[in-house]
Write a protein that holds these residues in place. Structure first.
Motif, mmCIF file in Angstrom:
data_model
loop_
_atom_site.group_PDB
_atom_site.id
_atom_site.type_symbol
_atom_site.label_atom_id
_atom_site.label_comp_id
_atom_site.label_asym_id
_atom_site.label_seq_id
_atom_site.Cartn_x
_atom_site.Cartn_y
_atom_site.Cartn_z
ATOM 1 N N ASN A 163 0.788 -1.245 0.000
ATOM 2 C CA ASN A 163 0.000 0.000 0.000
ATOM 3 C C ASN A 163 0.815 1.287 0.000
ATOM 4 N N VAL A 164 2.137 1.211 -0.173
ATOM 5 C CA VAL A 164 2.932 2.444 -0.160
ATOM 6 C C VAL A 164 2.562 3.344 -1.339
ATOM 7 N N GLU A 165 2.571 2.779 -2.549
ATOM 8 C CA GLU A 165 2.199 3.590 -3.718
ATOM 9 C C GLU A 165 0.774 4.102 -3.601
ATOM 10 N N GLN A 166 -0.119 3.248 -3.068
ATOM 11 C CA GLN A 166 -1.530 3.633 -2.968
ATOM 12 C C GLN A 166 -1.717 4.853 -2.074
ATOM 13 N N CYS A 167 -0.906 4.962 -1.007
ATOM 14 C CA CYS A 167 -0.992 6.126 -0.110
ATOM 15 C C CYS A 167 -0.861 7.414 -0.908
ATOM 16 N N PHE A 168 0.197 7.470 -1.708
ATOM 17 C CA PHE A 168 0.474 8.691 -2.457
ATOM 18 C C PHE A 168 -0.493 8.854 -3.623
ATOM 19 N N GLU A 169 -0.838 7.739 -4.261
ATOM 20 C CA GLU A 169 -1.726 7.817 -5.422
ATOM 21 C C GLU A 169 -3.120 8.297 -5.026
ATOM 22 N N GLU A 170 -3.682 7.735 -3.952
ATOM 23 C CA GLU A 170 -5.021 8.153 -3.528
ATOM 24 C C GLU A 170 -5.031 9.616 -3.102
ATOM 25 N N LEU A 171 -3.960 10.034 -2.416
ATOM 26 C CA LEU A 171 -3.853 11.432 -1.999
ATOM 27 C C LEU A 171 -3.816 12.360 -3.204
ATOM 28 N N VAL A 172 -2.978 12.019 -4.177
ATOM 29 C CA VAL A 172 -2.824 12.855 -5.369
ATOM 30 C C VAL A 172 -4.112 12.887 -6.198
ATOM 31 N N LEU A 173 -4.788 11.753 -6.333
ATOM 32 C CA LEU A 173 -6.053 11.726 -7.080
ATOM 33 C C LEU A 173 -7.071 12.655 -6.446
ATOM 34 N N LYS A 174 -7.106 12.690 -5.114
ATOM 35 C CA LYS A 174 -8.043 13.570 -4.405
ATOM 36 C C LYS A 174 -7.669 15.039 -4.624
ATOM 37 N N ILE A 175 -6.373 15.336 -4.635
ATOM 38 C CA ILE A 175 -5.928 16.707 -4.912
ATOM 39 C C ILE A 175 -6.353 17.110 -6.322
ATOM 40 N N LEU A 176 -6.219 16.177 -7.272
ATOM 41 C CA LEU A 176 -6.600 16.459 -8.657
ATOM 42 C C LEU A 176 -8.100 16.739 -8.806
ATOM 43 N N GLU A 177 -8.891 16.267 -7.841
ATOM 44 C CA GLU A 177 -10.338 16.499 -7.875
ATOM 45 C C GLU A 177 -10.729 17.800 -7.169
ATOM 46 N N THR A 178 -9.751 18.527 -6.635
ATOM 47 C CA THR A 178 -10.033 19.722 -5.824
ATOM 48 C C THR A 178 -9.566 20.972 -6.571
ATOM 49 N N PRO A 179 -10.498 21.725 -7.169
ATOM 50 C CA PRO A 179 -10.134 22.859 -8.039
ATOM 51 C C PRO A 179 -9.180 23.872 -7.411
ATOM 52 N N SER A 180 -9.395 24.232 -6.139
ATOM 53 C CA SER A 180 -8.549 25.260 -5.518
ATOM 54 C C SER A 180 -7.103 24.787 -5.392
ATOM 55 N N LEU A 181 -6.913 23.502 -5.126
ATOM 56 C CA LEU A 181 -5.562 22.957 -5.007
ATOM 57 C C LEU A 181 -4.904 22.825 -6.373
ATOM 58 N N LEU A 182 -5.696 22.499 -7.380
ATOM 59 C CA LEU A 182 -5.181 22.430 -8.749
ATOM 60 C C LEU A 182 -4.671 23.789 -9.200
ATOM 61 N N ALA A 183 -5.426 24.823 -8.864
ATOM 62 C CA ALA A 183 -5.041 26.185 -9.260
ATOM 63 C C ALA A 183 -3.686 26.536 -8.658
ATOM 64 N N GLU A 184 -3.481 26.149 -7.396
ATOM 65 C CA GLU A 184 -2.210 26.443 -6.736
ATOM 66 C C GLU A 184 -1.064 25.627 -7.312
ATOM 67 N N GLY A 185 -1.370 24.387 -7.720
ATOM 68 C CA GLY A 185 -0.309 23.513 -8.193
ATOM 69 C C GLY A 185 -0.019 23.623 -9.669
ATOM 70 N N SER A 186 -0.770 24.468 -10.370
ATOM 71 C CA SER A 186 -0.621 24.572 -11.816
ATOM 72 C C SER A 186 0.793 24.986 -12.202
ATOM 73 N N ALA A 187 1.345 24.288 -13.205
ATOM 74 C CA ALA A 187 2.719 24.560 -13.624
ATOM 75 C C ALA A 187 2.826 25.878 -14.387
ATOM 76 N N GLY A 188 1.737 26.297 -14.996
ATOM 77 C CA GLY A 188 1.746 27.550 -15.739
ATOM 78 C C GLY A 188 0.628 28.459 -15.272
ATOM 79 N N VAL A 189 0.722 29.716 -15.594
ATOM 80 C CA VAL A 189 -0.320 30.653 -15.166
ATOM 81 C C VAL A 189 -1.558 30.447 -16.037
ATOM 82 N N LYS A 190 -2.718 30.422 -15.416
ATOM 83 C CA LYS A 190 -3.998 30.265 -16.114
ATOM 84 C C LYS A 190 -3.962 29.090 -17.080
#
Length: 211
Positions: A163-190
């Motif tokens: 379950n080591v990979e799953q820990c990080f994968e599930e966390l990241v998938l949830k972040i990807l579903e959260t618009p405000s966090l995506l905006a902060e993590g975006s590699a480019g502006v807009k």
């Protein structure tokens, strides 16, 4: 989860934080995830962090994973650890009861104090399930804690890599579903995230954690 070659091109940069008592296996979890190896490591002094490039859900991600010292004497830079983190992994040792009780007594309070992202995704991880005969914290207790504090939950073993990979994968998938966090993590502006359709708001699609 597909590991991509270490190239600088990525869609999002996410800062993830590992917290919990000293000796629960935070550094071993990080090492197991980033280098596919396990070592009994000496306690982290201050903070360490590693970069890992992964592809999740069709997105290329650069993960900056911060590993913090559990000991009290190193806790002077605490607020800077938490600043900008989109995901926080709270780790305890299933064979040591105090590492579990300290989650509520110490670590959850720190998140409330220092986390700068209101939508930050929290993941509760019970480590060292390879020592099942020494277990003192039940899986149900972990599930109940996660439900109370609004965390994702997994048990794992940095040693056997269960379950080591799953820990990080599930966390990241949830972040990807959260618009405000995506905006902060975006590699480019807009980036293209602003062109996506708004999420459905019906009750049927807004279900929370499925336990």
């Amino acid at each position: 989860m597909e590991v991509s070659s270490s190239q600088p091109e990525f869609d999002y940069l996410f800062k993830l934080l590992l917290i919990g008592d000293s000796g629960v296996g935070k550094s071993s979890l990080l090492l197991s995830f980033t280098s596919d190896t396990f070592e009994d490591l000496s306690p982290t002094i201050g903070v360490d962090f590693k970069i890992k490039y992964v592809t999740v859900g069709g997105k290329k991600l650069k993960l900056a994973i911060w590993d913090t010292a559990g000991q009290e004497r190193f806790r002077t830079l605490t607020s800077s650890y938490y600043r900008g983190a989109q995901g926080i992994i709270m780790v305890y040792d299933v064979t040591r009861r105090e590492t579990f009780t300290n989650l509520a007594d110490i670590w959850a309070k720190e998140i409330d104090l220092y986390s700068t992202n209101q939508d930050c995704i929290k993941m509760l991880v019970g480590n060292k399930v390879d020592k099942e005969s020494e277990r003192v914290v039940s899986k149900k207790e972990g599930i109940d804690f996660a439900r109370e504090y609004g965390c994702l939950f997994l048990e794992c073993s940095a040693k056997t890599r269960i379950n080591v990979e799953q820990c990080f994968e599930e966390l990241v998938l949830k972040i990807l579903e959260t618009p405000s966090l995506l905006a902060e993590g975006s590699a480019g502006v807009k980036k293209n995230i602003f062109k996506q359709k708004p999420p459905e708001t019906s009750a049927a699609t807004s279900s929370c954690c499925s336990w």
